[in-house]
Design a protein around this motif. Structure first.
Motif, PDB file in Angstrom:
ATOM      1  N   LEU A  47     -74.138   2.241  62.682  1.00 55.82           N
ATOM      2  CA  LEU A  47     -74.737   2.678  61.419  1.00 55.82           C
ATOM      3  C   LEU A  47     -75.213   1.491  60.601  1.00 55.82           C
ATOM      4  CD1 LEU A  47     -72.178   5.480  60.452  1.00 55.82           C
ATOM      5  CD2 LEU A  47     -74.598   5.820  61.010  1.00 55.82           C
ATOM      6  N   GLN A  48     -74.405   0.426  60.556  1.00 56.91           N
ATOM      7  CA  GLN A  48     -74.728  -0.735  59.739  1.00 56.91           C
ATOM      8  C   GLN A  48     -75.853  -1.585  60.317  1.00 56.91           C
ATOM      9  OE1 GLN A  48     -71.152  -3.000  58.842  1.00 56.91           O
ATOM     10  NE2 GLN A  48     -69.965  -1.111  58.650  1.00 56.91           N
ATOM     11  N   HIS A  49     -75.952  -1.642  61.656  1.00 62.64           N
ATOM     12  CA  HIS A  49     -76.900  -2.565  62.278  1.00 62.64           C
ATOM     13  C   HIS A  49     -78.118  -1.879  62.901  1.00 62.64           C
ATOM     14  CE1 HIS A  49     -73.189  -4.958  62.034  1.00 62.64           C
ATOM     15  NE2 HIS A  49     -73.984  -5.999  61.997  1.00 62.64           N
ATOM     16  N   ASN A  50     -77.932  -0.702  63.487  1.00 59.91           N
ATOM     17  CA  ASN A  50     -79.056  -0.041  64.156  1.00 59.91           C
ATOM     18  C   ASN A  50     -79.707   1.031  63.289  1.00 59.91           C
ATOM     19  OD1 ASN A  50     -78.812  -1.611  66.477  1.00 59.91           O
ATOM     20  ND2 ASN A  50     -77.373  -0.206  67.440  1.00 59.91           N
ATOM     21  N   VAL A  51     -78.903   1.948  62.771  1.00 61.42           N
ATOM     22  CA  VAL A  51     -79.478   3.005  61.932  1.00 61.42           C
ATOM     23  C   VAL A  51     -80.057   2.407  60.646  1.00 61.42           C
ATOM     24  CG1 VAL A  51     -79.014   5.134  60.685  1.00 61.42           C
ATOM     25  CG2 VAL A  51     -77.939   4.747  62.918  1.00 61.42           C
ATOM     26  N   ALA A  52     -79.346   1.465  60.056  1.00 55.62           N
ATOM     27  CA  ALA A  52     -79.822   0.850  58.808  1.00 55.62           C
ATOM     28  C   ALA A  52     -81.135   0.100  58.990  1.00 55.62           C
ATOM     29  CB  ALA A  52     -78.754  -0.092  58.259  1.00 55.62           C
ATOM     30  N   ALA A  53     -81.436  -0.324  60.206  1.00 53.84           N
ATOM     31  CA  ALA A  53     -82.682  -1.061  60.469  1.00 53.84           C
ATOM     32  C   ALA A  53     -83.895  -0.143  60.584  1.00 53.84           C
ATOM     33  CB  ALA A  53     -82.533  -1.889  61.739  1.00 53.84           C
ATOM     34  N   LEU A  54     -83.692   1.165  60.647  1.00 47.16           N
ATOM     35  CA  LEU A  54     -84.800   2.109  60.730  1.00 47.16           C
ATOM     36  C   LEU A  54     -85.426   2.309  59.349  1.00 47.16           C
ATOM     37  CD1 LEU A  54     -83.026   4.853  62.886  1.00 47.16           C
ATOM     38  CD2 LEU A  54     -84.733   3.226  63.713  1.00 47.16           C
ATOM     39  N   ASP A  55     -86.663   2.774  59.337  1.00 47.83           N
ATOM     40  CA  ASP A  55     -87.243   3.144  58.047  1.00 47.83           C
ATOM     41  C   ASP A  55     -86.598   4.441  57.558  1.00 47.83           C
ATOM     42  OD1 ASP A  55     -88.673   5.454  59.083  1.00 47.83           O
ATOM     43  OD2 ASP A  55     -90.215   4.094  59.823  1.00 47.83           O
ATOM     44  N   GLU A  56     -86.838   4.769  56.316  1.00 47.73           N
ATOM     45  CA  GLU A  56     -86.131   5.892  55.695  1.00 47.73           C
ATOM     46  C   GLU A  56     -86.377   7.207  56.425  1.00 47.73           C
ATOM     47  OE1 GLU A  56     -85.708   8.048  51.286  1.00 47.73           O
ATOM     48  OE2 GLU A  56     -87.019   6.304  51.566  1.00 47.73           O
ATOM     49  N   ALA A  57     -87.606   7.447  56.859  1.00 46.38           N
ATOM     50  CA  ALA A  57     -87.928   8.697  57.546  1.00 46.38           C
ATOM     51  C   ALA A  57     -87.201   8.800  58.877  1.00 46.38           C
ATOM     52  CB  ALA A  57     -89.436   8.804  57.755  1.00 46.38           C
ATOM     53  N   ALA A  58     -87.145   7.704  59.617  1.00 47.29           N
ATOM     54  CA  ALA A  58     -86.455   7.715  60.909  1.00 47.29           C
ATOM     55  C   ALA A  58     -84.950   7.871  60.725  1.00 47.29           C
ATOM     56  CB  ALA A  58     -86.775   6.444  61.682  1.00 47.29           C
ATOM     57  N   ARG A  59     -84.386   7.217  59.710  1.00 43.98           N
ATOM     58  CA  ARG A  59     -82.936   7.337  59.457  1.00 43.98           C
ATOM     59  C   ARG A  59     -82.536   8.790  59.231  1.00 43.98           C
ATOM     60  NH1 ARG A  59     -83.558   2.695  56.224  1.00 43.98           N
ATOM     61  NH2 ARG A  59     -83.474   3.948  54.299  1.00 43.98           N
ATOM     62  N   ALA A  60     -83.409   9.553  58.625  1.00 43.42           N
ATOM     63  CA  ALA A  60     -83.099  10.952  58.338  1.00 43.42           C
ATOM     64  C   ALA A  60     -83.071  11.807  59.599  1.00 43.42           C
ATOM     65  CB  ALA A  60     -84.124  11.515  57.350  1.00 43.42           C
ATOM     66  N   ARG A  61     -83.595  11.268  60.701  1.00 47.27           N
ATOM     67  CA  ARG A  61     -83.682  12.050  61.940  1.00 47.27           C
ATOM     68  C   ARG A  61     -82.661  11.633  62.992  1.00 47.27           C
ATOM     69  NH1 ARG A  61     -88.087  10.687  64.205  1.00 47.27           N
ATOM     70  NH2 ARG A  61     -89.123   9.348  62.665  1.00 47.27           N
ATOM     71  N   VAL A  62     -81.696  10.793  62.610  1.00 49.76           N
ATOM     72  CA  VAL A  62     -80.662  10.375  63.547  1.00 49.76           C
ATOM     73  C   VAL A  62     -79.300  10.520  62.883  1.00 49.76           C
ATOM     74  CG1 VAL A  62     -80.842   7.942  62.883  1.00 49.76           C
ATOM     75  CG2 VAL A  62     -79.885   8.531  65.104  1.00 49.76           C
ATOM     76  N   ALA A  63     -78.322  10.972  63.657  1.00 50.08           N
ATOM     77  CA  ALA A  63     -76.961  11.118  63.153  1.00 50.08           C
ATOM     78  C   ALA A  63     -75.992  10.636  64.218  1.00 50.08           C
ATOM     79  CB  ALA A  63     -76.675  12.577  62.793  1.00 50.08           C
ATOM     80  N   LEU A  64     -75.088   9.744  63.849  1.00 50.56           N
ATOM     81  CA  LEU A  64     -74.013   9.301  64.734  1.00 50.56           C
ATOM     82  C   LEU A  64     -72.723   9.961  64.262  1.00 50.56           C
ATOM     83  CD1 LEU A  64     -74.782   5.471  65.114  1.00 50.56           C
ATOM     84  CD2 LEU A  64     -75.754   7.428  66.345  1.00 50.56           C
ATOM     85  N   ARG A  65     -72.045  10.635  65.173  1.00 47.34           N
ATOM     86  CA  ARG A  65     -70.889  11.447  64.795  1.00 47.34           C
ATOM     87  C   ARG A  65     -69.673  11.065  65.636  1.00 47.34           C
ATOM     88  NH1 ARG A  65     -73.951  17.342  64.984  1.00 47.34           N
ATOM     89  NH2 ARG A  65     -75.445  16.939  63.300  1.00 47.34           N
ATOM     90  N   GLN A  66     -68.517  11.001  64.988  1.00 49.10           N
ATOM     91  CA  GLN A  66     -67.271  10.814  65.720  1.00 49.10           C
ATOM     92  C   GLN A  66     -66.843  12.178  66.243  1.00 49.10           C
ATOM     93  OE1 GLN A  66     -64.004   9.147  63.482  1.00 49.10           O
ATOM     94  NE2 GLN A  66     -62.858   8.630  65.330  1.00 49.10           N
TER      95      GLN A  66
END
Length: 277
Positions: free
Chosen positions: A88-107
């Protein structure tokens, strides 16, 4: 006057991030997404939209997937909260805002039912080999099939060859964009031919003599391709294809995986599988 105490320079191993090294040495999200995207289109005559990455680790493939098309969405499932937080801190955070909204990492446990059906499920880097009992891996394959849309596809990778059944150590030099090139070490430390249990470690070693020993460790069962295909059929998948890597003019792997009926009895090989619902 007391003598000055000499301070040793910091070692590279104390300054590096093991997850970043793993991504540099082991993963190729762009090539992996190329493969599954192209193969799904070939099999189903349409583009996939919703991808689920099981045992997703840092979610690098999920992030690459949502970069490809604005219609793409991705879920990543993993039990390890620490590695998910890193992603989340290194890969998801590096996406633009629109792309971040389309990915979810779940435990989450991949053996638990998942509510929303998806176009494809990926279980890569031999991660599903953590399921060492036949009943567990069969249950996993059945759960995946239930979670796929009617034309959904499961993608897996596997490795083998006669070296896979040996205790051995292999080294490979890896380039680091930050200028700290390093040596990646794959260490097969134990194999039991009765149970099929395979234990492996990854080490990273640096030019200043320091290293990260056992940066990652795995306790797997070495599942063979016939076993995997039989289990997928038992789980209800309609068809399974195996994709074998070709070779270039210098007798080196060319990275081009094509569907085959038979493989070569090499010392070591890597293959992909597609399982159609």
């Amino acid at each position: 006057m007391p003598a000055r105490q000499q301070v040793s320079p910091p070692q590279i191993a104390d300054q590096v991030d093991r997850h970043r090294l793993y991504e540099l040495a082991v993963q190729s999200p762009s090539a992996e997404v190329d493969l599954v995207d192209r193969t799904f289109r070939m099999l189903r005559g349409r583009s996939a939209r919703l991808l689920r990455e099981d045992f997703c680790g840092t979610g690098a493939v999920c992030c690459e997937w949502v970069r490809r098309r604005r219609t793409n969405r991705a879920w990543g499932l993993d039990l390890d909260a620490e590695v998910l937080d890193w992603g989340l801190q290194h890969n998801v955070a590096a996406l633009d805002e629109a792309a971040r909204a389309r990915v979810a990492l779940r435990q989450a446990d991949v053996l638990e039912p998942q509510a929303q059906p998806v176009d494809m499920v990926l279980a890569m880097n031999f991660s599903y080999w953590l399921l060492r009992r036949r009943s567990a891996i069969l249950s996993y394959f059945r759960r995946v099939r239930e979670s796929l849309r009617e034309d959904g596809v499961l993608f897996l990778d596997a490795y083998g060859g006669y070296d896979a059944f040996r205790v051995l150590s292999e080294e490979r030099r890896v380039s680091d964009p930050d200028g700290r090139d390093f040596t990646y070490v794959w260490d097969q430390t134990a194999y039991d031919p009765i149970s099929g249990r395979l234990q492996c470690d990854i080490h990273f070693r640096f030019d200043d003599g320091s290293g990260l020993e056992r940066a990652f460790s795995y306790d797997w069962r070495l599942w063979t391709l016939p076993e995997i295909r039989e289990l997928l059929a038992e789980a209800g998948f309609a068809r399974t294809l195996v994709y074998w890597q070709g070779w270039d003019e210098d007798d080196e792997p060319d990275g081009n995986f094509l569907p085959v009926e038979t493989g070569e009895p090499d010392a070591g090989w890597i293959a992909y599988l597609s399982a159609e619902k």
